[in-house]
Design a protein around this motif. Structure first.
Motif, PDB file in Angstrom:
ATOM      1  N   TRP A  29     137.933 -58.198  89.041  1.00  0.00           N
ATOM      2  CA  TRP A  29     138.867 -59.322  88.987  1.00  0.00           C
ATOM      3  C   TRP A  29     139.327 -59.716  90.384  1.00  0.00           C
ATOM      4  N   ARG A  30     139.650 -58.700  91.197  1.00  0.00           N
ATOM      5  CA  ARG A  30     140.190 -58.969  92.528  1.00  0.00           C
ATOM      6  C   ARG A  30     139.100 -59.036  93.607  1.00  0.00           C
ATOM      7  N   LEU A  31     138.074 -58.189  93.463  1.00  0.00           N
ATOM      8  CA  LEU A  31     137.012 -58.103  94.482  1.00  0.00           C
ATOM      9  C   LEU A  31     135.652 -58.211  93.794  1.00  0.00           C
ATOM     10  N   PRO A  32     135.280 -59.401  93.356  1.00  0.00           N
ATOM     11  CA  PRO A  32     134.102 -59.552  92.490  1.00  0.00           C
ATOM     12  C   PRO A  32     132.780 -59.110  93.109  1.00  0.00           C
ATOM     13  N   SER A  33     132.636 -59.153  94.430  1.00  0.00           N
ATOM     14  CA  SER A  33     131.353 -58.786  95.042  1.00  0.00           C
ATOM     15  C   SER A  33     131.381 -57.414  95.719  1.00  0.00           C
ATOM     16  N   GLN A  34     132.469 -56.668  95.549  1.00  0.00           N
ATOM     17  CA  GLN A  34     132.613 -55.354  96.184  1.00  0.00           C
ATOM     18  C   GLN A  34     131.595 -54.360  95.611  1.00  0.00           C
ATOM     19  N   PRO A  35     130.755 -53.727  96.448  1.00  0.00           N
ATOM     20  CA  PRO A  35     129.873 -52.674  95.939  1.00  0.00           C
ATOM     21  C   PRO A  35     130.686 -51.491  95.415  1.00  0.00           C
ATOM     22  N   VAL A  36     130.295 -50.996  94.270  1.00  0.00           N
ATOM     23  CA  VAL A  36     131.018 -49.892  93.631  1.00  0.00           C
ATOM     24  C   VAL A  36     130.006 -48.929  93.018  1.00  0.00           C
ATOM     25  N   THR A  37     130.212 -47.643  93.231  1.00  0.00           N
ATOM     26  CA  THR A  37     129.454 -46.604  92.536  1.00  0.00           C
ATOM     27  C   THR A  37     130.310 -46.069  91.389  1.00  0.00           C
ATOM     28  N   VAL A  38     129.698 -45.871  90.232  1.00  0.00           N
ATOM     29  CA  VAL A  38     130.394 -45.263  89.100  1.00  0.00           C
ATOM     30  C   VAL A  38     129.712 -43.943  88.760  1.00  0.00           C
ATOM     31  N   PHE A  39     130.447 -42.846  88.862  1.00  0.00           N
ATOM     32  CA  PHE A  39     129.982 -41.538  88.417  1.00  0.00           C
ATOM     33  C   PHE A  39     130.405 -41.366  86.957  1.00  0.00           C
ATOM     34  N   CYS A  40     129.444 -41.161  86.068  1.00  0.00           N
ATOM     35  CA  CYS A  40     129.767 -41.134  84.636  1.00  0.00           C
ATOM     36  C   CYS A  40     128.767 -40.277  83.881  1.00  0.00           C
ATOM     37  N   SER A  41     128.996 -40.137  82.595  1.00  0.00           N
ATOM     38  CA  SER A  41     128.091 -39.381  81.733  1.00  0.00           C
ATOM     39  C   SER A  41     126.901 -40.255  81.337  1.00  0.00           C
ATOM     40  N   PRO A  42     125.815 -39.656  80.845  1.00  0.00           N
ATOM     41  CA  PRO A  42     124.678 -40.461  80.389  1.00  0.00           C
ATOM     42  C   PRO A  42     125.060 -41.464  79.301  1.00  0.00           C
ATOM     43  N   GLU A  43     125.985 -41.066  78.411  1.00  0.00           N
ATOM     44  CA  GLU A  43     126.405 -41.976  77.337  1.00  0.00           C
ATOM     45  C   GLU A  43     127.167 -43.176  77.898  1.00  0.00           C
ATOM     46  N   GLU A  44     127.978 -42.933  78.922  1.00  0.00           N
ATOM     47  CA  GLU A  44     128.763 -44.006  79.516  1.00  0.00           C
ATOM     48  C   GLU A  44     127.916 -44.939  80.375  1.00  0.00           C
ATOM     49  N   ALA A  45     126.761 -44.440  80.821  1.00  0.00           N
ATOM     50  CA  ALA A  45     125.927 -45.232  81.724  1.00  0.00           C
ATOM     51  C   ALA A  45     125.305 -46.443  81.040  1.00  0.00           C
ATOM     52  N   GLU A  46     125.000 -46.321  79.756  1.00  0.00           N
ATOM     53  CA  GLU A  46     124.286 -47.401  79.072  1.00  0.00           C
ATOM     54  C   GLU A  46     125.032 -48.728  79.094  1.00  0.00           C
ATOM     55  N   PRO A  47     126.315 -48.776  78.689  1.00  0.00           N
ATOM     56  CA  PRO A  47     127.016 -50.065  78.761  1.00  0.00           C
ATOM     57  C   PRO A  47     127.158 -50.586  80.189  1.00  0.00           C
TER      58      PRO A  47
END
Length: 459
Positions: A29-47
């Motif tokens: 919402w605030r930084l639409p083009s900001q690169p972001v890494t998400v560390f998550c579980s395999p189940e959370e990765a799909e969405p």
């Protein structure tokens, strides 16, 4: 740290539960083009993959080296900063922040009331919001109660008051709080905090670090009685004769009887003390709490907190899945003195001492105690030493269905089947809500009818 300060930095989000999803939405919402890494579980990765966001990197494995590729990591509350790999990465210069910390750093309009405590914080926070709304104040109900603060970023028009529940994982992130409420302190979450002393210290950061204008404390808590508060903080006590307290079945303000507590839709003395805390907090905001107190009669109790599901074949089923300490289970039993009770206890074993629960059962045996979960065998062995014989049924169960069956068999056609585990729900369940829903289904009730928390958001 404000969200705008993340621009251009190497940023990661660790954990993609509701808090993680709120953090990513706020960044987009605030930084639409900001690169972001998400560390998550395999189940959370799909969405996340389905978003097809070119500035989003998804990582399943996480260790200190992976975290150290980033300058700032937005960490989900359940991840302890005291354990590896977070502690290792912090030593190497990674800055960790929570979603609540990002929200508190923003210039958000409206007064802030923050509530914490080992027991009762959700009910107290919801009561504050309910009473303020009855006074015509536009009020937000959010935080650990089930709605991440970042989901209410940029609300228009802004609330007059924010009623915010904070867990011990979040209290150190609070700032610019007008009123801080601390209800009580018992050992909990020792696996996250490391030891009892650190748990208390972290919990009390809401006051010692946050330096609220007013701190509302329970006068009966020995730790709070000895706490040294910042010089700019005024202390308002509840559960004390010259403040909001209980006397002879009624809620009093000093010597004035204000409300017959027996007519409240909140079972148990502890819940009525939660109302006293809520009224003291409202008073600290400068609102006439005596005038507002009767509005508590229309309060809708929260789910999974001594929640009556219904009665079948003479047995009342009560869901107290949120009870994650032995003290909470004892408080639940207090609500049903004089009735036949089969209590279901046990869950994740985080090493808490169940001696107080065993002492209570020894003094006041119930119809049955059914143990289950990871610490079930340990609790069972402690209770077995009481040798209560025919005075009480003591049994072990593997799954919820078996526990419910054993409890019902012990009660026959009269009594209360009480789920009050005194322990966390994981890893068997995602959270206490999932555990409460399983109990409802096993007891023959519709789980879809029990889980909605009334009043979340702004109104």
């Amino acid at each position: 740290m404000r969200i705008s300060e993340l621009e251009g930095k190497r940023v990661a989000i660790w954990g993609y539960g509701r808090e993680g999803r709120a953090a990513l939405a706020a960044l987009r919402w605030r930084l639409p083009s900001q690169p972001v890494t998400v560390f998550c579980s395999p189940e959370e990765a799909e969405p996340l993959r389905e978003m097809q966001d070119p500035a989003l990197r998804i990582e399943i494995a996480v260790d200190a080296d992976a975290l150290c590729e980033h300058e700032v990591v937005i960490k989900s509350p359940g991840i302890s900063p005291y354990a590896s790999p977070a502690a290792d990465a912090a030593l190497r210069g990674v800055r960790f922040v929570g979603g609540s910390g990002l929200w508190f750093a923003e210039p958000v309009a409206g007064k802030r009331v923050a509530v914490t405590g080992t027991k009762g914080k959700s009910t107290t926070t919801a009561l504050i919001a309910h009473l303020l709304r009855a006074a015509g104040q536009r009020t937000a109900l959010a935080g650990n109660i089930g709605l991440p603060l970042l989901e209410l970023l940029d609300v228009q028009p802004p609330p007059d008051v924010w009623a915010i529940e904070l867990s011990s994982y979040q209290t150190g992130e609070a700032s610019a709080v007008d009123v801080a409420v601390v209800l009580n302190l018992f050992p909990e979450h020792l696996d996250w905090h490391g030891n009892e002393a650190r748990y208390y210290a972290d919990k009390l950061l809401l006051v010692t670090k946050g330096a609220p204008r007013v701190a509302v404390f329970n006068a009966a808590d020995p730790v709070l009685a000895e706490l040294e508060v910042p010089p700019t903080t005024r202390v308002a006590w509840f559960n004390l004769a010259d403040g909001w307290h209980l006397r002879e079945g009624s809620v009093y303000r000093g010597e004035r009887a204000v409300l017959d507590a027996r007519s409240l839709p909140l079972p148990g003395r502890h819940n009525r003390l939660n109302l006293c805390a809520a009224l003291a907090a409202i008073e600290a905001l400068g609102v006439d709490a005596v005038k507002l107190a009767p509005a508590a009669l229309s309060f809708r109790p929260l789910p999974h907190r001594l929640q009556t599901l219904g009665t079948r074949n003479g047995v009342e089923a009560v869901n107290d899945s949120i009870a994650t300490t032995p003290h909470a289970s004892i408080a639940a039993l207090d609500c049903f003195r004089g009735r036949r009770v089969a209590i279901l206890v046990g869950g994740y074993d985080r090493g808490l001492d169940w001696g107080v629960f065993v002492e209570r059962i020894a003094a006041e045996p119930v119809a049955a105690v059914i143990t289950m979960g990871q610490n079930g065998p340990r609790v069972y062995e402690k209770l077995r030493t009481l040798a209560l014989g025919d005075r009480m049924v003591l049994a072990e169960a593997g799954e919820m269905e078996e526990a419910v069956k054993l409890g019902l068999q012990a009660l026959g056609t009269d009594g209360v089947l009480l789920l009050s585990p005194g322990a966390p729900s994981f890893p068997r369940y995602l959270d206490y809500v999932a555990r409460g829903r399983h109990f409802a289904k096993a007891a023959g009730f519709d789980p879809d009818q029990i889980s909605a928390i009334p009043g979340l958001g702004v109104s």
